[in-house]
Design a protein around this motif. Structure first.
Motif, short mmCIF file in Angstrom:
data_model
loop_
_atom_site.label_atom_id
_atom_site.label_comp_id
_atom_site.label_asym_id
_atom_site.label_seq_id
_atom_site.Cartn_x
_atom_site.Cartn_y
_atom_site.Cartn_z
N ASN A 375 0.84 -1.19 0.00
CA ASN A 375 0.00 0.00 0.00
C ASN A 375 0.88 1.24 0.00
N VAL A 376 0.60 2.15 -0.91
CA VAL A 376 1.37 3.39 -1.01
C VAL A 376 0.43 4.56 -0.67
N GLU A 389 5.40 7.04 -17.13
CA GLU A 389 6.56 6.32 -16.61
C GLU A 389 6.11 5.11 -15.78
N LEU A 390 5.07 5.31 -15.01
CA LEU A 390 4.54 4.21 -14.20
C LEU A 390 3.97 3.12 -15.09
N GLN A 391 3.22 3.50 -16.10
CA GLN A 391 2.63 2.51 -16.99
C GLN A 391 3.71 1.75 -17.76
N ALA A 392 4.80 2.42 -18.09
CA ALA A 392 5.90 1.76 -18.80
C ALA A 392 6.54 0.68 -17.91
N THR A 414 -11.48 5.01 -0.75
CA THR A 414 -11.75 5.91 0.38
C THR A 414 -10.57 6.76 0.81
N GLU A 415 -9.34 6.44 0.35
CA GLU A 415 -8.15 7.16 0.80
C GLU A 415 -7.29 7.56 -0.39
N ASN A 416 -6.37 8.49 -0.15
CA ASN A 416 -5.36 8.83 -1.15
C ASN A 416 -4.27 7.77 -1.08
N LEU A 417 -4.58 6.63 -1.64
CA LEU A 417 -3.72 5.46 -1.49
C LEU A 417 -3.83 4.60 -2.74
N VAL A 418 -2.69 4.04 -3.15
CA VAL A 418 -2.65 3.11 -4.29
C VAL A 418 -2.14 1.76 -3.80
N LEU A 440 8.16 3.78 -7.40
CA LEU A 440 7.87 4.69 -8.50
C LEU A 440 6.50 5.36 -8.30
N VAL A 441 5.52 4.62 -7.77
CA VAL A 441 4.23 5.21 -7.45
C VAL A 441 4.42 6.36 -6.46
N GLU A 442 5.22 6.12 -5.44
CA GLU A 442 5.48 7.13 -4.42
C GLU A 442 6.14 8.36 -5.01
N ARG A 443 7.06 8.16 -5.94
CA ARG A 443 7.80 9.28 -6.53
C ARG A 443 6.98 10.04 -7.56
N ARG A 444 6.28 9.31 -8.43
CA ARG A 444 5.57 9.94 -9.54
C ARG A 444 4.22 10.54 -9.12
#
Length: 447
Positions: A375-376, A389-392, A414-418, A440-444
């Motif tokens: 969870n990010v 970039e994430l999709q790549a 429900t949250e700002n979370l991926v 990368l999710v965290e950075r992008r």
């Protein structure tokens, strides 16, 4: 202000979010919306109400019953009963709607209110929105037009007979440990398994109002694992607080999750010619091993979004007979309108009895691919499907994993979370890709 109804009714901290006053007003709003058809026919509306044994369920169910009766609805109070029991009784009584007071697998301070339409089906979003919009509206009958609250004296017996009438094979000779989560199934699950012929050992079946889901049940399986091994049982069954789900443990203490359970049950239904359209309905989170097992057996798979309500919707739309989630919400549309943990456990044990095979042998047809979930938090989830970039990187991972793994990115509702989920043929590969994608999710997508 966000939407009042979540994915499974209205839920919050009892006496803070879910107060007696709120419960009464919500019940009045529900009566305003859900009894409209009965009123148009000139009939007295009827509703079934049930609750789990957490301490706050007493005052909340009393408030709900008061709200309904004050709106001219005759209330049949089933007392402590599993969620699927309340849904079944709503249909069996041909009531206009049903209500269940429970916070499912949450701890005792929480509670919730969920509604069923005629037939015991979960409400669609549009109907929930009508109820929310009707808050503050109230029917005000007087005299003999107000509703009565009646104890539904044979509620548990009706539900028990229904459960026993569904199983394809008696459980004679099967030793089972039941963990009832100190919840709604604490009385009825041991009775059902015993009446079906099983030798039953129970744990987590002494509810005191505060110990529901506390170190027991489907969210805490270690006690069940130890009990199964200690008693030399054939299998163990774990419910959650309102018993709409079921997880299991084999005779060695190994966990058998919802995907494994669906594998066993789908094959059994196919062999008996009862698997409608030869298809199983699952969610995108189901293990790749389940899909491979179904493919090998010639059974089709339909994937839905995560959530038993989406599985139910797909099953009703397509006329399918079996579906569920990895978490143990298993739905037999032939017998139930919602996930039913006692029903599922009975049918799983029936396959052990009918085949003479251990549960470990029965689930072995499903290869288990390691799944890593990361969870990010604190990210812009709206960009998860569009960041190039994430999709790549996801494409690169998917190509490397091939048909022996997969990548799934999901934005939280429900949250700002991926949520980053990676499956692979080995744990190291899955963990490596999950960590790399999560970084990368965290950075992008940082806010």
């Amino acid at each position: 202000m966000g939407r009042l109804f979540g994915t499974d009714g209205v839920r919050g901290i009892a006496n803070k979010d879910i107060t007696a006053d709120f419960a009464l007003k919500l019940a009045q709003a529900a009566a305003f919306v859900l009894s409209e058809e009965a009123r148009s026919r000139g009939d007295r509306p009827r509703a079934v109400i049930g609750h789990d044994p957490r301490i706050s369920s007493d005052f909340i169910s009393a408030a709900v019953a008061a709200g309904l009766a004050s709106s001219g609805v005759d209330v049949f109070d089933a007392g402590v009963i599993p969620t699927p029991g309340a849904a079944y009784l709503t249909a069996d009584l041909d009531a206009d709607f049903g209500v269940m007071i429970s916070a499912s697998h949450n701890s005792a301070p929480d509670n919730g209110i969920k509604f069923f339409s005629r037939g015991g089906h979960k409400l669609p979003d549009a109907t929930e929105d009508k109820i929310e919009a009707a808050l503050g509206s109230a029917l005000t009958p007087i005299g003999s037009e107000v509703g009565r609250v009646t104890r539904f004296a044979d509620a548990e017996d009706r539900y028990l007979l229904h459960l026993l009438g569904t199983i394809p094979h008696r459980l004679d000779g099967v030793k089972v440990v039941l963990d009832c989560a100190n919840g709604a199934a604490s009385a009825i699950s041991p009775q059902a398994f015993s009446d079906a012929g099983a030798k039953v050992i129970t744990i987590g079946n002494d509810p005191d109002g505060n110990n529901i889901n506390q170190g027991c049940g489907s969210t805490h399986l270690s006690a069940l694992q130890a009990a199964v091994v200690a008693h030399g049982a054939d299998l163990g069954i774990a419910h959650d607080g309102d018993a709409d789900r079921c997880l299991a443990v084999d005779h060695t203490g190994a966990i058998v999750d919802g995907d494994h359970i669906m594998t066993v049950l789908a094959l059994a239904l196919k062999n008996s010619g009862q698997l409608a359209r030869n298809t199983l309905v699952t969610t995108v989170m189901s293990n790749l091993g389940l899909k491979i097992a179904m493919q090998n057996a010639g059974i089709g798979i339909i994937d839905t979004k995560v959530g038993d309500r989406y599985v139910l919707e797909a099953m009703r739309e397509g006329g399918y007979s079996l579906g569920g989630e990895q978490s143990g919400h298993i739905i037999f549309s032939q017998y139930a309108t919602t996930g039913d943990g006692v029903l599922t456990g009975l049918h799983l044990a029936a396959q052990v009895a009918a085949t003479g095979k251990s549960l470990r042998e029965l689930v072995a047809v499903m290869p288990n691919f390691p799944q890593v979930l990361v969870n990010v938090p604190g990210v812009d989830k709206s960009k998860v499907d569009s960041d190039p970039e994430l999709q790549a990187l996801v494409l690169q991972a998917s190509e490397e994993l091939g048909d022996r793994g997969r990548v799934l990115l999901r934005a939280s509702g429900t949250e700002n979370l991926v949520r980053v989920m990676v499956e692979a043929s080995d744990q190291g590969t899955a963990q490596s890709w999950a960590d790399r994608i999560a970084l990368l999710v965290e950075r992008r997508l940082a806010l």
